[in-house]
Structure formats: C-alpha cells, structure tokens
Design an enzyme around this catalytic site. Structure first.
Site, PDB file in Angstrom:
ATOM      1  N   ASP A 184      18.145 -18.592  29.900  1.00 46.52           N
ATOM      2  CA  ASP A 184      16.803 -18.272  30.828  1.00 46.52           C
ATOM      3  C   ASP A 184      15.839 -19.355  29.796  1.00 46.52           C
ATOM      4  O   ASP A 184      15.652 -19.131  28.540  1.00 46.52           O
ATOM      5  CB  ASP A 184      16.144 -16.970  30.431  1.00 46.52           C
ATOM      6  CG  ASP A 184      14.847 -17.039  31.316  1.00 46.52           C
ATOM      7  OD1 ASP A 184      14.560 -17.371  32.435  1.00 46.52           O
ATOM      8  OD2 ASP A 184      13.787 -16.387  30.672  1.00 46.52           O
ATOM      9  N   GLU A 268      19.364 -20.545  35.847  1.00 41.01           N
ATOM     10  CA  GLU A 268      18.435 -20.131  36.978  1.00 41.01           C
ATOM     11  C   GLU A 268      17.873 -21.092  37.757  1.00 41.01           C
ATOM     12  O   GLU A 268      17.608 -22.096  37.232  1.00 41.01           O
ATOM     13  CB  GLU A 268      17.293 -19.164  36.520  1.00 41.01           C
ATOM     14  CG  GLU A 268      16.632 -18.688  37.699  1.00 41.01           C
ATOM     15  CD  GLU A 268      15.527 -17.676  36.976  1.00 41.01           C
ATOM     16  OE1 GLU A 268      14.840 -16.864  37.804  1.00 41.01           O
ATOM     17  OE2 GLU A 268      15.232 -17.855  35.872  1.00 41.01           O
ATOM     18  N   CYS A 321      16.087  -4.166  35.290  1.00 37.04           N
ATOM     19  CA  CYS A 321      16.772  -3.729  33.947  1.00 37.04           C
ATOM     20  C   CYS A 321      18.293  -3.894  33.817  1.00 37.04           C
ATOM     21  O   CYS A 321      18.993  -3.428  34.756  1.00 37.04           O
ATOM     22  CB  CYS A 321      16.309  -2.220  33.849  1.00 37.04           C
ATOM     23  SG  CYS A 321      17.336  -1.127  32.536  1.00 37.04           S
ATOM     24  N   ASP A 350      12.340 -12.204  28.111  1.00 34.57           N
ATOM     25  CA  ASP A 350      13.165 -13.292  28.426  1.00 34.57           C
ATOM     26  C   ASP A 350      14.761 -13.013  28.086  1.00 34.57           C
ATOM     27  O   ASP A 350      15.583 -13.422  28.541  1.00 34.57           O
ATOM     28  CB  ASP A 350      12.734 -14.400  27.476  1.00 34.57           C
ATOM     29  CG  ASP A 350      11.313 -14.766  27.735  1.00 34.57           C
ATOM     30  OD1 ASP A 350      11.074 -14.692  28.893  1.00 34.57           O
ATOM     31  OD2 ASP A 350      10.389 -15.073  26.661  1.00 34.57           O
TER      32      ASP A 350
END
Length: 370
Positions: A184, A268, A321, A350
């Site tokens: 990320d 991503e 989560c 993060d």
C-alpha cells in the site's frame, strides 16, 4: 526481449557542435512536420502520412542547406514522432501535439540505425560524427535497435540504446500466500508492506523546496531575455534534474529489493490523475511518483518471472477489518488508527490496507478462502 541501456557521452568541442546541429535540425523538422499536418488537415480535411512528409524533406533541404549536415534518418525519425503524437492524441486523449522549443531543459534526437558501439575502445560511432568517447559501464549482446542521444540541462550528453537480446521473457514462477506481499503506497510512508514493514518516504522535492525557492526568486529578479536570467534558469533545471535522479535511484533500488524477495506483488489500482486535483496533497503525491514506482515493479517482475497482481480501484482496503471482515464506513483520511467494534482488533490503517490488498488478490487467484 527488448532492453534499453543508457551511457554517458564525452564529446569533444567539435563533436558537441555536431550533436547540437543534430538536435536543432531534428527539432526544426519536427516543428515543420507538425505544421504541415495541421495545415493539410485545415485545407483538405485529411491527414498527411509520415511517408508523404518524408518525400518532402529533400525539398526542405534544398531551401535549408544546413540540414544536409545531419543524418537523414534522424530527420525522418522526427516525422515518425509527429505521427505517434497524433496517434496518442486520438487514442488516449492526452493533449494535442505541441511544437518543440529550444528552451526545454532536455533536448534529443533519434538514430534509427547505422551506429555502432565499441566496448574495447569505449566509443560510440554515430552517422556523420567521429567516434565519441563514452562510459560503457555495462556490456550487452544482441541486435541494436533505435538509439536516442539526449542533452540535459547541465550540458551532459547521454545515449540510450534499445537492444533486442534474442531471449524470451522468464516463465512465470508459481507463488503462494507466503511468497506474496501486499503493498500500500502512501505519503508519510512511501510503501507499507503486508508484513508490517514501513518504508519511509524520502520526499526529495519537499527537502529541496527551500533551495528551489531561492533559485526561482533569482530567476524572477533577472531581466527577461538576459544571459544572467538564462544562467539562473539553468540552475533551477539542474536542481530539478538532481531531484529526479534521486527519486529514480530510490525507486529502482526498492523495486529490485521487493521483486528479489517475493514471488508475487499485490498492488492497488490508483487514480493518480484524480488524486492530484486535491490541491492540499497534489505536491506530496507528485513528489512520491507512485505511477513511476509501479511501472518499475511491473517491468522488473516481467524480467525475473515474477507476478504483479492488481485489485480494483474502489476496493475498501482501508475500511475493511482484515481479521473479521467488518466494514468501517465512518473511516476518514485523517484516521490513521482504528479499532474494530466486532473483534476489538486495533488496526494501523496502512498495514491493514496492505494486508487486505494481499488477501483480495489471493482470493481472486483461489489461493485462500473467504
């Protein structure tokens, strides 16, 4: 497999003049070809091809004798660049092609063929120019394709050579959950891994802003058109070049490390163009250069037979989560930590996103269950 190799050139004074002649002549032909394309379309409603433009170059040479001192194939390469610019404009809507300016900090010209590299003498032979001394720090084997000679703002010359080495891309290696890492990207931390490791953002532009402001003030105080203003602008361009080199060096080392240590990389999909419209974060996002980093990961993965996997742009990687799957719809950008109300797990925003990115791609690959 096609690979590009970049080397520093050390031309003599005479050779520098010849290289500058090539740069100026190619820029002139590019602008002429672009003007011809625009006028032909306005007058006839049809486009003129680069082959028809190439047929007009001898006529252009007759009225501009200095073009005869330049490699003819380099001039023809500029008509190809004009056609490519129009193709990108119509296909990708990237903006209408612009005329080249001699004020640009980086100037270049192409050499399609008829050049050679001598590793024994550390020289590069270009058409119509005597062998130029070069630092050939890496040897290569294969068929030479198009080369590009560039002059940077400091007056340094480089040649980038595209080589077809005749090798096939490495076969994709199998990967598992343990050999996959989720990444990320962020602003404070450049990359956050699903392993919990955080790689801090060096922020090269931000750290150079104070010096950059001083240099830009000096430019604004100089008289327009003066030599002192040109010198001041060159100092600004040199600092920007240094920042760019630092950023590329950092990203190349990090991408190589990640590709070497893992069999698959989970990423991503980001809409960077949309994100930089936020004027509060645009400078930091541009300084991070995420798109450049992802590009480096992808081509290095292709070289070494590794895999890059992407999740969708709208996947809730930060709000979900990773333990129980609870969706925290109230999470905002300023919330860096949050606690799941269902399983009471405390999350670093993060790291949680990186773990979810890895989970999402592995679910799509049928490597783990829901």
């Amino acid at each position: 497999m096609m690979k590009a190799f970049k080397f520093r050139l050390y031309p003599t004074t005479t050779q520098s003049v010849q290289l500058n002649q090539h740069i100026g002549s190619c820029r002139f032909v590019y602008n002429w070809a672009l003007d011809q394309k625009i006028k032909t379309y306005e007058q006839t409603g049809k486009s003129i091809s680069r082959f028809d433009l190439n047929k007009k170059i001898p006529v252009l040479k007759a009225s501009n004798e200095w073009l005869g001192k330049v490699n003819s194939q380099s001039l023809q390469g500029m008509t190809k660049q004009v056609e490519s610019a129009f193709t990108r404009f119509f296909r990708e809507k990237n903006g209408f092609p612009k005329f080249k300016s001699k004020k640009n900090p980086i100037q270049s010209f192409p050499i399609p063929q008829h050049y050679s590299v001598n590793f024994e003498n550390n020289t590069v032979k270009l058409p119509k120019i005597e062998p130029i001394k070069a630092v050939l720090h890496r040897k290569f084997e294969g068929e030479l394709k198009t080369a590009t000679v560039s002059r940077f703002c400091k007056g340094n010359y480089y040649i980038s050579i595209l080589v077809e080495d005749g090798k096939e891309l490495s076969a994709k290696q199998p990967f598992t959950e343990s050999t996959t890492v989720g990444i990320d990207v962020g602003i404070k931390d450049f990359a956050i891994l699903s392993t919990g490791e955080k790689i801090s953002n060096p922020m090269y532009l931000k750290n150079s802003l104070k010096r950059l402001k001083v240099l830009q003030k000096r430019v604004s105080r100089k008289q327009k058109g003066s030599k002192n203003r040109a010198k001041a602008k060159k100092r600004v361009a040199v600092l920007h070049e240094k920042i760019s080199n630092q950023r590329h060096d950092f990203q190349n080392k990090l991408s190589f490390k990640l590709i070497s240590e893992n069999q698959a990389i989970a990423l991503e999909t980001l809409n960077v163009k949309g994100m930089v419209k936020n004027h509060h974060l645009s400078q930091s996002i541009s300084d991070s250069a995420w798109s450049s980093f992802v590009t480096k990961l992808e081509y290095k993965a292709a070289w070494f037979g590794k895999t890059t996997l992407r999740i969708g742009q709208f996947e809730p990687s930060s709000k979900l989560c990773n333990v129980c799957g609870y969706h925290n719809s109230d999470l905002t950008l300023k919330d860096r930590e949050w606690t799941c109300p269902d399983c009471k797990t405390k999350h670093d925003r993060d790291i949680n996103a990186a773990i979810n990115i890895k989970k999402f791609v592995l679910i799509d690959q049928n490597l783990i269950g829901l």
